[in-house]
Scaffold this motif. Sequence first.
Motif, PDB file in Angstrom:
ATOM      1  N   GLU A  23     -12.821 -41.532 -60.913  1.00 37.07           N
ATOM      2  CA  GLU A  23     -13.095 -41.724 -62.340  1.00 37.07           C
ATOM      3  C   GLU A  23     -12.266 -42.901 -62.859  1.00 37.07           C
ATOM      4  OE1 GLU A  23     -15.254 -40.005 -64.269  1.00 37.07           O
ATOM      5  OE2 GLU A  23     -15.902 -38.910 -62.498  1.00 37.07           O
ATOM      6  N   LYS A  24     -12.732 -43.514 -63.948  1.00 32.65           N
ATOM      7  CA  LYS A  24     -12.012 -44.652 -64.525  1.00 32.65           C
ATOM      8  C   LYS A  24     -10.612 -44.262 -64.995  1.00 32.65           C
ATOM      9  CE  LYS A  24     -15.807 -47.596 -65.856  1.00 32.65           C
ATOM     10  NZ  LYS A  24     -16.422 -48.395 -66.902  1.00 32.65           N
ATOM     11  N   SER A  25     -10.422 -43.000 -65.366  1.00 33.40           N
ATOM     12  CA  SER A  25      -9.107 -42.547 -65.825  1.00 33.40           C
ATOM     13  C   SER A  25      -8.139 -42.297 -64.664  1.00 33.40           C
ATOM     14  CB  SER A  25      -9.261 -41.271 -66.648  1.00 33.40           C
ATOM     15  OG  SER A  25      -9.872 -40.253 -65.869  1.00 33.40           O
ATOM     16  N   ASN A  26      -8.648 -42.237 -63.439  1.00 34.64           N
ATOM     17  CA  ASN A  26      -7.839 -41.989 -62.253  1.00 34.64           C
ATOM     18  C   ASN A  26      -7.039 -43.247 -61.893  1.00 34.64           C
ATOM     19  OD1 ASN A  26      -6.881 -41.506 -59.634  1.00 34.64           O
ATOM     20  ND2 ASN A  26      -8.707 -40.358 -59.057  1.00 34.64           N
ATOM     21  N   PRO A  27      -5.733 -43.116 -61.593  1.00 36.92           N
ATOM     22  CA  PRO A  27      -4.944 -44.299 -61.205  1.00 36.92           C
ATOM     23  C   PRO A  27      -5.470 -44.984 -59.938  1.00 36.92           C
ATOM     24  CG  PRO A  27      -3.517 -42.403 -61.593  1.00 36.92           C
ATOM     25  CD  PRO A  27      -4.921 -41.911 -61.673  1.00 36.92           C
ATOM     26  N   ALA A  28      -6.202 -44.271 -59.096  1.00 41.83           N
ATOM     27  CA  ALA A  28      -6.762 -44.849 -57.867  1.00 41.83           C
ATOM     28  C   ALA A  28      -8.102 -45.532 -58.101  1.00 41.83           C
ATOM     29  CB  ALA A  28      -6.922 -43.759 -56.817  1.00 41.83           C
ATOM     30  N   TYR A  29      -8.536 -45.637 -59.354  1.00 43.90           N
ATOM     31  CA  TYR A  29      -9.826 -46.257 -59.668  1.00 43.90           C
ATOM     32  C   TYR A  29      -9.816 -47.724 -59.245  1.00 43.90           C
ATOM     33  CZ  TYR A  29     -13.760 -48.108 -62.278  1.00 43.90           C
ATOM     34  OH  TYR A  29     -14.916 -48.743 -62.623  1.00 43.90           O
ATOM     35  N   ASP A  30     -10.896 -48.155 -58.616  1.00 46.75           N
ATOM     36  CA  ASP A  30     -11.045 -49.525 -58.134  1.00 46.75           C
ATOM     37  C   ASP A  30     -12.406 -50.033 -58.586  1.00 46.75           C
ATOM     38  OD1 ASP A  30     -11.044 -51.923 -56.757  1.00 46.75           O
ATOM     39  OD2 ASP A  30     -11.132 -51.019 -54.776  1.00 46.75           O
ATOM     40  N   LYS A  31     -12.409 -51.116 -59.350  1.00 44.20           N
ATOM     41  CA  LYS A  31     -13.682 -51.672 -59.824  1.00 44.20           C
ATOM     42  C   LYS A  31     -14.559 -52.158 -58.673  1.00 44.20           C
ATOM     43  CE  LYS A  31     -12.386 -53.101 -64.441  1.00 44.20           C
ATOM     44  NZ  LYS A  31     -12.303 -54.213 -65.391  1.00 44.20           N
ATOM     45  N   LEU A  32     -13.938 -52.458 -57.551  1.00 42.28           N
ATOM     46  CA  LEU A  32     -14.681 -52.932 -56.381  1.00 42.28           C
ATOM     47  C   LEU A  32     -14.853 -51.827 -55.346  1.00 42.28           C
ATOM     48  CD1 LEU A  32     -13.003 -56.424 -56.001  1.00 42.28           C
ATOM     49  CD2 LEU A  32     -15.261 -55.917 -56.917  1.00 42.28           C
ATOM     50  N   TYR A  33     -14.805 -50.577 -55.775  1.00 45.12           N
ATOM     51  CA  TYR A  33     -14.884 -49.430 -54.863  1.00 45.12           C
ATOM     52  C   TYR A  33     -16.100 -49.513 -53.949  1.00 45.12           C
ATOM     53  CZ  TYR A  33     -15.646 -44.705 -53.174  1.00 45.12           C
ATOM     54  OH  TYR A  33     -15.875 -43.623 -52.360  1.00 45.12           O
ATOM     55  N   LYS A  34     -17.243 -49.858 -54.498  1.00 50.17           N
ATOM     56  CA  LYS A  34     -18.475 -49.870 -53.702  1.00 50.17           C
ATOM     57  C   LYS A  34     -18.468 -50.970 -52.645  1.00 50.17           C
ATOM     58  CE  LYS A  34     -21.382 -47.680 -57.130  1.00 50.17           C
ATOM     59  NZ  LYS A  34     -22.658 -47.701 -57.833  1.00 50.17           N
ATOM     60  N   LEU A  35     -17.683 -52.018 -52.855  1.00 50.79           N
ATOM     61  CA  LEU A  35     -17.623 -53.131 -51.902  1.00 50.79           C
ATOM     62  C   LEU A  35     -16.345 -53.140 -51.068  1.00 50.79           C
ATOM     63  CD1 LEU A  35     -18.906 -56.020 -54.171  1.00 50.79           C
ATOM     64  CD2 LEU A  35     -20.158 -54.822 -52.389  1.00 50.79           C
ATOM     65  N   ARG A  36     -15.362 -52.315 -51.409  1.00 48.18           N
ATOM     66  CA  ARG A  36     -14.049 -52.365 -50.770  1.00 48.18           C
ATOM     67  C   ARG A  36     -14.099 -52.268 -49.241  1.00 48.18           C
ATOM     68  NH1 ARG A  36     -10.348 -55.038 -52.574  1.00 48.18           N
ATOM     69  NH2 ARG A  36     -10.604 -54.062 -54.605  1.00 48.18           N
ATOM     70  N   PRO A  37     -14.895 -51.389 -48.632  1.00 50.61           N
ATOM     71  CA  PRO A  37     -14.932 -51.369 -47.162  1.00 50.61           C
ATOM     72  C   PRO A  37     -15.394 -52.697 -46.556  1.00 50.61           C
ATOM     73  CG  PRO A  37     -15.908 -49.369 -48.028  1.00 50.61           C
ATOM     74  CD  PRO A  37     -15.685 -50.282 -49.192  1.00 50.61           C
ATOM     75  N   LEU A  38     -16.388 -53.328 -47.152  1.00 51.11           N
ATOM     76  CA  LEU A  38     -16.865 -54.615 -46.647  1.00 51.11           C
ATOM     77  C   LEU A  38     -15.804 -55.696 -46.824  1.00 51.11           C
ATOM     78  CD1 LEU A  38     -19.169 -56.306 -45.461  1.00 51.11           C
ATOM     79  CD2 LEU A  38     -19.979 -56.667 -47.804  1.00 51.11           C
ATOM     80  N   ILE A  39     -15.135 -55.724 -47.969  1.00 52.12           N
ATOM     81  CA  ILE A  39     -14.060 -56.687 -48.210  1.00 52.12           C
ATOM     82  C   ILE A  39     -12.955 -56.503 -47.182  1.00 52.12           C
ATOM     83  CG2 ILE A  39     -12.228 -57.318 -49.841  1.00 52.12           C
ATOM     84  CD1 ILE A  39     -14.242 -56.636 -52.101  1.00 52.12           C
TER      85      ILE A  39
END
Length: 132
Positions: A23-39
């Motif tokens: 969730e956006k309120s979670n400190p682990a929130y990452d705007k690039l979550y959906k792409l992070r494995p590829l990055i």
Amino acid sequence: MPLRRFKNIMRCLHINDNSLTPEKSNPAYDKLYKLRPLINIINSACQNNARNSSSQSIDESMYMPLKPIKRGYKVWCPCDSASEYLYEFGIYIDKANNGVEEGLGTKVVKKSTEKLLQQGVHNIHFTFDNFF
């Protein structure tokens, strides 16, 4: 490739599990979550194949289609100055919400040099422009 086939592929192609998105309120929130494995895969491949010299350069690379609009993508790129090989890249996503303890340039340089320093490489010269 026909448009319909491309749309079907894109509809089924997922890089990360959407059900585990923080969730956006979670400190682990990452705007690039959906792409992070590829990055992470691309950065690992770049780092594993790098032949670093004693001179590195850090700069930004920007993609801004139709420049009058003040939006675009900024990517921080540390590269080897001799081979011009990209060592890793980091996508600028937004200002940090946790307060300002140091400038953006300082954070970028520290993050960009972190992996090399962890590998025990300490005799490297880093160059960058006046933004940093």
